[in-house]
Design an enzyme around this catalytic site. Structure first.
Site, mmCIF file in Angstrom:
data_model
loop_
_atom_site.group_PDB
_atom_site.id
_atom_site.type_symbol
_atom_site.label_atom_id
_atom_site.label_comp_id
_atom_site.label_asym_id
_atom_site.label_seq_id
_atom_site.Cartn_x
_atom_site.Cartn_y
_atom_site.Cartn_z
ATOM 1 N N GLU A 1 41.029 77.179 60.197
ATOM 2 C CA GLU A 1 40.184 78.221 60.783
ATOM 3 C C GLU A 1 39.131 77.558 61.652
ATOM 4 O OE1 GLU A 1 38.678 80.919 57.790
ATOM 5 O OE2 GLU A 1 40.691 81.193 57.002
ATOM 6 N N ARG B 1 34.944 83.237 52.219
ATOM 7 C CA ARG B 1 35.596 83.136 50.913
ATOM 8 C C ARG B 1 35.266 81.784 50.270
ATOM 9 N NH1 ARG B 1 41.552 85.333 52.641
ATOM 10 N NH2 ARG B 1 41.007 84.298 54.599
ATOM 11 N N CYS C 1 41.442 78.398 51.309
ATOM 12 C CA CYS C 1 42.624 77.579 51.027
ATOM 13 C C CYS C 1 42.394 76.484 49.989
ATOM 14 C CB CYS C 1 43.145 76.960 52.315
ATOM 15 S SG CYS C 1 43.827 78.206 53.411
ATOM 16 N N ASP D 1 51.131 95.127 59.225
ATOM 17 C CA ASP D 1 50.199 95.034 58.096
ATOM 18 C C ASP D 1 50.113 96.396 57.435
ATOM 19 O OD1 ASP D 1 47.769 92.726 57.499
ATOM 20 O OD2 ASP D 1 47.580 94.694 56.537
ATOM 21 N N PHE E 1 37.466 64.043 56.975
ATOM 22 C CA PHE E 1 37.288 64.563 55.609
ATOM 23 C C PHE E 1 36.535 63.592 54.704
ATOM 24 C CE2 PHE E 1 40.050 67.597 57.303
ATOM 25 C CZ PHE E 1 39.890 68.747 56.557
ATOM 26 N N GLY F 1 35.121 74.704 50.570
ATOM 27 C CA GLY F 1 35.188 76.123 50.203
ATOM 28 C C GLY F 1 36.298 76.753 51.012
ATOM 29 N N GLU G 1 51.966 76.777 56.732
ATOM 30 C CA GLU G 1 51.073 76.729 57.891
ATOM 31 C C GLU G 1 49.945 75.739 57.637
ATOM 32 O OE1 GLU G 1 51.347 78.096 60.977
ATOM 33 O OE2 GLU G 1 49.658 76.729 61.184
ATOM 34 N N LYS H 1 43.158 98.123 60.212
ATOM 35 C CA LYS H 1 43.318 96.856 60.928
ATOM 36 C C LYS H 1 44.272 97.031 62.115
ATOM 37 C CE LYS H 1 42.872 92.766 58.304
ATOM 38 N NZ LYS H 1 43.398 91.679 57.497
HETATM 39 P P1 NAD Z 1 44.331 87.139 54.870
HETATM 40 O O1 NAD Z 1 43.827 87.656 53.581
HETATM 41 O O2 NAD Z 1 43.395 86.909 56.011
HETATM 42 O O3 NAD Z 1 45.467 88.131 55.405
HETATM 43 C C1 NAD Z 1 46.507 88.631 54.643
HETATM 44 C C2 NAD Z 1 46.959 89.951 55.264
HETATM 45 O O4 NAD Z 1 48.146 90.384 54.607
HETATM 46 C C3 NAD Z 1 45.942 91.084 55.104
HETATM 47 O O5 NAD Z 1 45.662 91.646 56.373
HETATM 48 C C4 NAD Z 1 46.670 92.095 54.207
HETATM 49 O O6 NAD Z 1 46.335 93.437 54.506
HETATM 50 C C5 NAD Z 1 48.113 91.796 54.532
HETATM 51 N N1 NAD Z 1 49.080 92.254 53.534
HETATM 52 C C6 NAD Z 1 49.027 92.154 52.189
HETATM 53 N N2 NAD Z 1 50.144 92.659 51.640
HETATM 54 C C7 NAD Z 1 50.927 93.073 52.666
HETATM 55 C C8 NAD Z 1 52.215 93.671 52.746
HETATM 56 N N3 NAD Z 1 52.939 93.933 51.654
HETATM 57 N N4 NAD Z 1 52.715 93.969 53.951
HETATM 58 C C9 NAD Z 1 52.000 93.701 55.070
HETATM 59 N N5 NAD Z 1 50.786 93.143 55.055
HETATM 60 C C10 NAD Z 1 50.260 92.817 53.878
HETATM 61 O O7 NAD Z 1 45.119 85.807 54.524
HETATM 62 P P2 NAD Z 1 45.242 84.479 55.419
HETATM 63 O O8 NAD Z 1 43.981 83.710 55.368
HETATM 64 O O9 NAD Z 1 45.862 84.821 56.722
HETATM 65 O O10 NAD Z 1 46.295 83.665 54.541
HETATM 66 C C11 NAD Z 1 47.645 84.070 54.450
HETATM 67 C C12 NAD Z 1 48.422 82.963 53.772
HETATM 68 O O11 NAD Z 1 48.403 81.780 54.581
HETATM 69 C C13 NAD Z 1 47.853 82.522 52.422
HETATM 70 O O12 NAD Z 1 48.901 82.167 51.574
HETATM 71 C C14 NAD Z 1 47.019 81.324 52.753
HETATM 72 O O13 NAD Z 1 46.888 80.434 51.675
HETATM 73 C C15 NAD Z 1 47.853 80.687 53.855
HETATM 74 N N6 NAD Z 1 47.083 79.858 54.769
HETATM 75 C C16 NAD Z 1 45.870 80.255 55.194
HETATM 76 C C17 NAD Z 1 45.171 79.472 56.099
HETATM 77 C C18 NAD Z 1 43.797 79.870 56.558
HETATM 78 O O14 NAD Z 1 43.104 79.028 57.121
HETATM 79 N N7 NAD Z 1 43.373 81.099 56.360
HETATM 80 C C19 NAD Z 1 45.730 78.268 56.573
HETATM 81 C C20 NAD Z 1 46.993 77.915 56.143
HETATM 82 C C21 NAD Z 1 47.674 78.711 55.244
#
Ligand code: NAD
Length: 438
Positions: free
Chosen positions: A153, A330, A261, A30, A250, A258, A149, A35
């Site tokens: 959460e 979020r 996603c 990251d 659902f 909310g 994915e 972090k």
């Molecule tokens: P998040 O915001 O929690 O984490 C993203 C991470 O990426 C951050 O820690 C950020 O610092 C890091 N980052 C950004 N640019 C970077 C780079 N160039 N190199 C390395 N690290 C970098 O996001 P998330 O909730 O984990 O979601 C990630 C993706 O997965 C999104 O596209 C989201 O839509 C998808 N997704 C999320 C969930 C969920 O429940 N949160 C479920 C399925 C899919």
């Protein structure tokens, strides 16, 4: 296998830890130094049940490491997952700058053949664009793949360890075989693995979230009708949910969806449609209903006090995260409801089992932060329930009544039985249950 995960967020940390749990060598990278520093010192930056222990175990066994150096992550790995954020931009399109930046960095760091997989939720065409970006900066051979994915959460570890299905998008079947091998330990329960082309894989993720959001908005819209005609949306839910063609999940009316996603993915999918001249009118409506559902709930509060102003009113808010078992706020309904009340002069005292820190980043000193759910209601004029945490389901109602100035509850999640609440002496408002309104 040697696996890198770029992005240590909800998805990156959980999937990285689960790959390590299955015996792979995983390195999570990251750009956020604090972090990574925290993770190296055993501090997991998010709340997700079971994640702390899984990370600790795999770090101790030396299968899981963390870095801020892209070269280290890329050069040690065959398969590199991009799991960075894809937040909405101001038009509602997915902002892909994190994905493209990560792709470019991966390309520049490559030392031999790699498979680069988009795990982030990305619009159709993104994985091909990732291929072009990497191809422009490296001479080394590589393939790209899409692997959206589906974890939720709050239940992410279970979802990841025992997925309902794995979707893999590839151009070349051999890449599909390698990814199938990586995932095979997760599929021992016999759940399917679907290998398809890149576009279908990317669109499958949006279709899933769009459909689930549609179910929620359908029930929320219906709940407004139920309130007017003397029906109970909870009974309707039971009545239709037992039909296997509909399914029982659902279908909960409440304050709408909310989180990080659904809102952004539904918006991004409708934008993709617009850009290509296809109006996805169902999903346009789904978003409208979701927005207005929160307002509809707030209107009940105004109606109770018979005024547009809530000046001097004091409210307790239970639940700040967008759903239980996560600290993610979020696009949480608590933010819209909270600001609606504050703008009308009310004061708020809030409590959430795990999302207080994140909420404080948004609400700052605009609200008071309570120690627990009873401390939250002490001396307040009414209780407002926003998130259906289990610990809110069976409170000591007598104690609650004694704490509140008036026995009034606005329940955005239908946690209690309206009849019982009336018997206990509460004025109780819920969603889609007309007989609940006194
Ligand atoms: P998040 O915001 O929690 O984490 C993203 C991470 O990426 C951050 O820690 C950020 O610092 C890091 N980052 C950004 N640019 C970077 C780079 N160039 N190199 C390395 N690290 C970098 O996001 P998330 O909730 O984990 O979601 C990630 C993706 O997965 C999104 O596209 C989201 O839509 C998808 N997704 C999320 C969930 C969920 O429940 N949160 C479920 C399925 C899919």
């Amino acid at each position: 296998m040697h696996v890198a995960v770029i992005g240590a967020g909800y998805v990156g940390l959980v999937t990285g830890a689960c790959f390590a749990e299955m015996g792979n060598d995983v390195i999570i990278m990251d750009i956020a130094e604090d972090k990574i520093e925290g993770l190296r010192n055993g501090r997991v930056p998010i709340y997700e049940p079971g994640l702390d222990q899984m990370i600790k175990r795999n770090v101790a066994e030396r299968r899981l490491t963390f870095t801020t150096k892209i070269e280290e992550a890329v050069q040690k790995s065959l398969i590199i997952f991009i799991a960075v954020g894809t937040p909405p931009d101001c038009d509602g399109c997915a902002d892909l700058s994190q994905v493209y930046y990560a792709a470019q960095n991966i390309g520049q760091a490559m030392n031999n053949y790699k498979i680069i997989v988009t795990k982030s939720t990305v619009p159709v065409g993104t994985t091909r664009r990732v291929r072009d970006i990497i191809g422009a900066v490296t001479q080394h051979p590589f393939d790209v793949a899409s692997n959206p994915e589906f974890l939720k959460e709050g239940n992410a570890i279970e979802d990841c360890m025992k997925p309902d299905r794995i979707v893999i998008g590839v151009d070349d079947v051999r890449v599909g075989e390698i990814l199938k091998e990586l995932y095979s330990p997760f599929m021992r329960t016999g759940k399917p693995m679907f290998v398809m082309n890149l576009e279908s894989s990317e669109l499958t993720k949006y279709a899933a979230n769009g459909f689930l959001a549609t179910k929620i908005s359908f029930m929320n819209e219906l709940s407004r009708l139920a309130e007017l005609v003397g029906a109970d949306i909870e009974l309707i839910r039971a009545g239709i949910g037992s039909d296997p063609r509909i399914g029982s999940q659902f279908l909960f009316a409440g304050l709408g969806y909310g989180g990080s996603c659904f809102p952004k993915d539904v918006a991004a999918l409708t934008q993709t449609g617009r850009q290509l001249g296809v109006t996805l009118s169902i999903l346009e409506a789904v978003q409208e209903i979701n927005k207005s559902q929160r307002i509809h709930f707030c209107q009940k509060i105004l109606a109770h006090y018979g005024s547009d102003s809530l000046q001097g009113k004091k409210f307790a808010l239970w639940g700040l995260s967008f759903k239980p078992r996560t600290d993610d706020i979020r696009d949480a309904p608590s933010l819209d409801v909270g600001h609606f009340l504050l703008e009308r002069g009310a004061s708020l005292r809030v409590f959430d089992p795990v999302a207080m820190e994140n909420a404080a980043i948004i609400f700052k000193d605009l609200v008071q932060y309570a120690e627990n759910n009873y401390d939250c209601v002490e001396g307040q004029d009414a209780l407002i329930i926003i998130t259906e945490w289990n610990e809110f389901r069976y409170p000591d109602f007598e104690r609650l009544k004694n704490c509140l100035n008036e026995p009034v509850i606005f329940d955005g999640r239908n946690l209690y039985d309206p009849k019982k609440m009336r018997e206990l002496g509460f004025t109780y408002y819920s969603v889609g249950r007309s007989h609940a309104i006194p």
